[in-house]
Design a protein around this motif. Structure first.
Motif, PDB file in Angstrom:
ATOM      1  N   ARG A  61     -10.468  -0.359   0.237  1.00 45.53           N
ATOM      2  CA  ARG A  61      -9.337   0.560   0.228  1.00 45.53           C
ATOM      3  C   ARG A  61      -8.926   0.883   1.656  1.00 45.53           C
ATOM      4  O   ARG A  61      -9.770   1.072   2.532  1.00 45.53           O
ATOM      5  N   ALA A  62      -7.613   0.938   1.881  1.00 42.65           N
ATOM      6  CA  ALA A  62      -7.115   1.185   3.227  1.00 42.65           C
ATOM      7  C   ALA A  62      -5.717   1.786   3.169  1.00 42.65           C
ATOM      8  O   ALA A  62      -5.058   1.770   2.128  1.00 42.65           O
ATOM      9  N   ALA A  63      -5.290   2.296   4.305  1.00 38.20           N
ATOM     10  CA  ALA A  63      -3.919   2.778   4.472  1.00 38.20           C
ATOM     11  C   ALA A  63      -3.414   2.221   5.794  1.00 38.20           C
ATOM     12  O   ALA A  63      -4.203   1.940   6.706  1.00 38.20           O
ATOM     13  N   VAL A  64      -2.108   2.022   5.879  1.00 43.10           N
ATOM     14  CA  VAL A  64      -1.514   1.544   7.124  1.00 43.10           C
ATOM     15  C   VAL A  64      -0.271   2.377   7.447  1.00 43.10           C
ATOM     16  O   VAL A  64       0.370   2.936   6.556  1.00 43.10           O
ATOM     17  N   THR A  65       0.020   2.431   8.728  1.00 47.95           N
ATOM     18  CA  THR A  65       1.293   2.971   9.197  1.00 47.95           C
ATOM     19  C   THR A  65       1.872   1.995  10.208  1.00 47.95           C
ATOM     20  O   THR A  65       1.131   1.308  10.917  1.00 47.95           O
ATOM     21  N   ILE A  66       3.170   1.926  10.228  1.00 48.52           N
ATOM     22  CA  ILE A  66       3.907   1.140  11.222  1.00 48.52           C
ATOM     23  C   ILE A  66       5.097   2.016  11.588  1.00 48.52           C
ATOM     24  O   ILE A  66       5.798   2.504  10.697  1.00 48.52           O
ATOM     25  N   GLN A  67       5.298   2.246  12.870  1.00 52.06           N
ATOM     26  CA  GLN A  67       6.393   3.117  13.263  1.00 52.06           C
ATOM     27  C   GLN A  67       6.937   2.733  14.625  1.00 52.06           C
ATOM     28  O   GLN A  67       6.278   2.070  15.396  1.00 52.06           O
ATOM     29  N   SER A  71      11.551   9.554  20.827  1.00 48.16           N
ATOM     30  CA  SER A  71      11.401  10.956  21.217  1.00 48.16           C
ATOM     31  C   SER A  71      12.318  11.883  20.433  1.00 48.16           C
ATOM     32  O   SER A  71      12.218  13.096  20.569  1.00 48.16           O
ATOM     33  N   ASP A  72      13.204  11.350  19.626  1.00 52.98           N
ATOM     34  CA  ASP A  72      14.137  12.142  18.835  1.00 52.98           C
ATOM     35  C   ASP A  72      13.757  11.989  17.363  1.00 52.98           C
ATOM     36  O   ASP A  72      13.716  10.869  16.839  1.00 52.98           O
ATOM     37  N   TRP A  73      13.503  13.099  16.670  1.00 54.57           N
ATOM     38  CA  TRP A  73      13.045  13.031  15.284  1.00 54.57           C
ATOM     39  C   TRP A  73      14.038  12.303  14.390  1.00 54.57           C
ATOM     40  O   TRP A  73      13.662  11.723  13.381  1.00 54.57           O
ATOM     41  N   ARG A  74      15.315  12.303  14.760  1.00 58.39           N
ATOM     42  CA  ARG A  74      16.325  11.631  13.934  1.00 58.39           C
ATOM     43  C   ARG A  74      16.198  10.106  14.001  1.00 58.39           C
ATOM     44  O   ARG A  74      16.768   9.401  13.186  1.00 58.39           O
ATOM     45  N   GLU A  75      15.440   9.606  14.969  1.00 61.66           N
ATOM     46  CA  GLU A  75      15.254   8.159  15.125  1.00 61.66           C
ATOM     47  C   GLU A  75      13.988   7.646  14.448  1.00 61.66           C
ATOM     48  O   GLU A  75      13.737   6.448  14.434  1.00 61.66           O
ATOM     49  N   VAL A  76      13.182   8.553  13.900  1.00 66.28           N
ATOM     50  CA  VAL A  76      11.908   8.151  13.306  1.00 66.28           C
ATOM     51  C   VAL A  76      12.165   7.254  12.096  1.00 66.28           C
ATOM     52  O   VAL A  76      12.887   7.618  11.166  1.00 66.28           O
ATOM     53  N   LYS A  77      11.572   6.080  12.156  1.00 69.48           N
ATOM     54  CA  LYS A  77      11.553   5.140  11.028  1.00 69.48           C
ATOM     55  C   LYS A  77      10.160   4.542  10.977  1.00 69.48           C
ATOM     56  O   LYS A  77       9.536   4.323  12.012  1.00 69.48           O
ATOM     57  N   GLY A  78       9.707   4.252   9.790  1.00 69.84           N
ATOM     58  CA  GLY A  78       8.395   3.641   9.709  1.00 69.84           C
ATOM     59  C   GLY A  78       7.905   3.473   8.293  1.00 69.84           C
ATOM     60  O   GLY A  78       8.574   3.828   7.323  1.00 69.84           O
ATOM     61  N   ILE A  79       6.710   2.932   8.210  1.00 70.02           N
ATOM     62  CA  ILE A  79       6.053   2.622   6.951  1.00 70.02           C
ATOM     63  C   ILE A  79       4.773   3.446   6.843  1.00 70.02           C
ATOM     64  O   ILE A  79       4.030   3.579   7.813  1.00 70.02           O
ATOM     65  N   GLN A  80       4.528   3.973   5.663  1.00 74.39           N
ATOM     66  CA  GLN A  80       3.231   4.507   5.274  1.00 74.39           C
ATOM     67  C   GLN A  80       2.873   3.764   3.994  1.00 74.39           C
ATOM     68  O   GLN A  80       3.716   3.665   3.089  1.00 74.39           O
ATOM     69  N   ALA A  81       1.661   3.236   3.923  1.00 71.66           N
ATOM     70  CA  ALA A  81       1.290   2.471   2.726  1.00 71.66           C
ATOM     71  C   ALA A  81      -0.182   2.670   2.402  1.00 71.66           C
ATOM     72  O   ALA A  81      -1.007   2.876   3.295  1.00 71.66           O
ATOM     73  N   GLU A  82      -0.475   2.591   1.115  1.00 76.80           N
ATOM     74  CA  GLU A  82      -1.854   2.617   0.652  1.00 76.80           C
ATOM     75  C   GLU A  82      -2.091   1.384  -0.201  1.00 76.80           C
ATOM     76  O   GLU A  82      -1.183   0.910  -0.883  1.00 76.80           O
ATOM     77  N   GLY A  83      -3.302   0.862  -0.125  1.00 78.45           N
ATOM     78  CA  GLY A  83      -3.622  -0.329  -0.895  1.00 78.45           C
ATOM     79  C   GLY A  83      -5.037  -0.775  -0.609  1.00 78.45           C
ATOM     80  O   GLY A  83      -5.929   0.049  -0.410  1.00 78.45           O
ATOM     81  N   HIS A  84      -5.223  -2.073  -0.559  1.00 78.22           N
ATOM     82  CA  HIS A  84      -6.555  -2.609  -0.279  1.00 78.22           C
ATOM     83  C   HIS A  84      -6.451  -3.841   0.607  1.00 78.22           C
ATOM     84  O   HIS A  84      -5.418  -4.507   0.661  1.00 78.22           O
ATOM     85  N   PRO A 131      -0.430  -3.804  -0.382  1.00 78.88           N
ATOM     86  CA  PRO A 131      -0.071  -2.418  -0.695  1.00 78.88           C
ATOM     87  C   PRO A 131       0.108  -2.201  -2.194  1.00 78.88           C
ATOM     88  O   PRO A 131       0.564  -3.092  -2.903  1.00 78.88           O
ATOM     89  N   GLU A 132      -0.293  -1.037  -2.634  1.00 78.60           N
ATOM     90  CA  GLU A 132      -0.008  -0.610  -4.005  1.00 78.60           C
ATOM     91  C   GLU A 132       1.218   0.285  -4.008  1.00 78.60           C
ATOM     92  O   GLU A 132       2.037   0.225  -4.903  1.00 78.60           O
ATOM     93  N   ARG A 133       1.311   1.110  -2.996  1.00 76.17           N
ATOM     94  CA  ARG A 133       2.453   2.013  -2.849  1.00 76.17           C
ATOM     95  C   ARG A 133       2.835   2.022  -1.373  1.00 76.17           C
ATOM     96  O   ARG A 133       1.977   2.039  -0.510  1.00 76.17           O
ATOM     97  N   LEU A 134       4.114   2.010  -1.140  1.00 71.41           N
ATOM     98  CA  LEU A 134       4.623   1.952   0.229  1.00 71.41           C
ATOM     99  C   LEU A 134       5.792   2.925   0.340  1.00 71.41           C
ATOM    100  O   LEU A 134       6.606   3.023  -0.576  1.00 71.41           O
ATOM    101  N   TYR A 135       5.830   3.648   1.438  1.00 66.30           N
ATOM    102  CA  TYR A 135       6.929   4.567   1.712  1.00 66.30           C
ATOM    103  C   TYR A 135       7.623   4.124   2.989  1.00 66.30           C
ATOM    104  O   TYR A 135       6.958   3.832   3.991  1.00 66.30           O
ATOM    105  N   PHE A 136       8.945   4.083   2.951  1.00 70.38           N
ATOM    106  CA  PHE A 136       9.730   3.805   4.153  1.00 70.38           C
ATOM    107  C   PHE A 136      10.344   5.116   4.598  1.00 70.38           C
ATOM    108  O   PHE A 136      11.155   5.708   3.878  1.00 70.38           O
ATOM    109  N   ILE A 137       9.924   5.587   5.763  1.00 69.54           N
ATOM    110  CA  ILE A 137      10.421   6.825   6.339  1.00 69.54           C
ATOM    111  C   ILE A 137      11.676   6.483   7.147  1.00 69.54           C
ATOM    112  O   ILE A 137      11.663   5.535   7.944  1.00 69.54           O
ATOM    113  N   ASP A 138      12.740   7.245   6.961  1.00 67.41           N
ATOM    114  CA  ASP A 138      13.984   7.005   7.694  1.00 67.41           C
ATOM    115  C   ASP A 138      14.685   8.339   7.936  1.00 67.41           C
ATOM    116  O   ASP A 138      15.491   8.796   7.125  1.00 67.41           O
TER     117      ASP A 138
END
Length: 156
Positions: A61-67, A71-84, A131-138
């Protein structure tokens, strides 16, 4: 496949480093690794003696982030994921290496690779994060905006 999934897959292909979080006997651990993607599956290499590799051998089991770094919160984009994570061998490891080599030519064209790279590659194992579940932050769509992609119901 919907347009948002296509956008997320394009975003994954355009980035290089993920933070991999694992759990082991010494507690939780996070490590940054280069990755190559095939759909939402993420392939990476690592030494079998690395702390995260040992953790994966005990509990995949693991989790990953990619971002992006911004420096500006409005520019934050990335991935949060859980899986194996699964360690690959044989043909699957060869396919992972080919995919990785297409993204990182120094790995794909070993004939011209520096000796240090060749020595390092001889010691690594290949892994796939599924990944089992993945979130794209934008945040460009609003503070804390994220789209969920359920990867358990089939591959994109």
């Amino acid at each position: 496949m919907n347009a948002r999934n296509t956008e997320v897959l394009d975003w994954l292909r355009a980035h290089h480093t993920m933070t991999l979080a694992t759990q082991g006997e010494q507690g939780v651990w996070a490590a940054a690794v280069f990755y190559a993607s095939d759909g939402f599956d993420l392939y990476f290499l690592s030494k079998p003696g690395a702390r995260h590799s040992g953790n994966i051998a005990r509990d995949g089991r693991a989790a990953v982030t990619i971002q992006e770094d911004c420096s500006d919160w409005r520019e934050v984009k990335g991935i949060q994921a859980e899986g194996h994570v699964v360690e690959l061998s044989g043909e699957a490891a060869g396919q992972a290496r080919a995919l990785y080599g297409a993204k990182y030519p120094v790995v794909g064209t070993l004939a011209g690779a520096p000796a240090a790279i060749l020595q390092a590659l001889a010691k690594v194992h290949w892994y796939r994060f599924v990944p089992e579940r993945l979130y794209f932050i934008d945040n460009s769509r609003g503070f804390g905006h994220r789209d969920e992609i359920d990867c358990r119901d089939g591959r994109p």
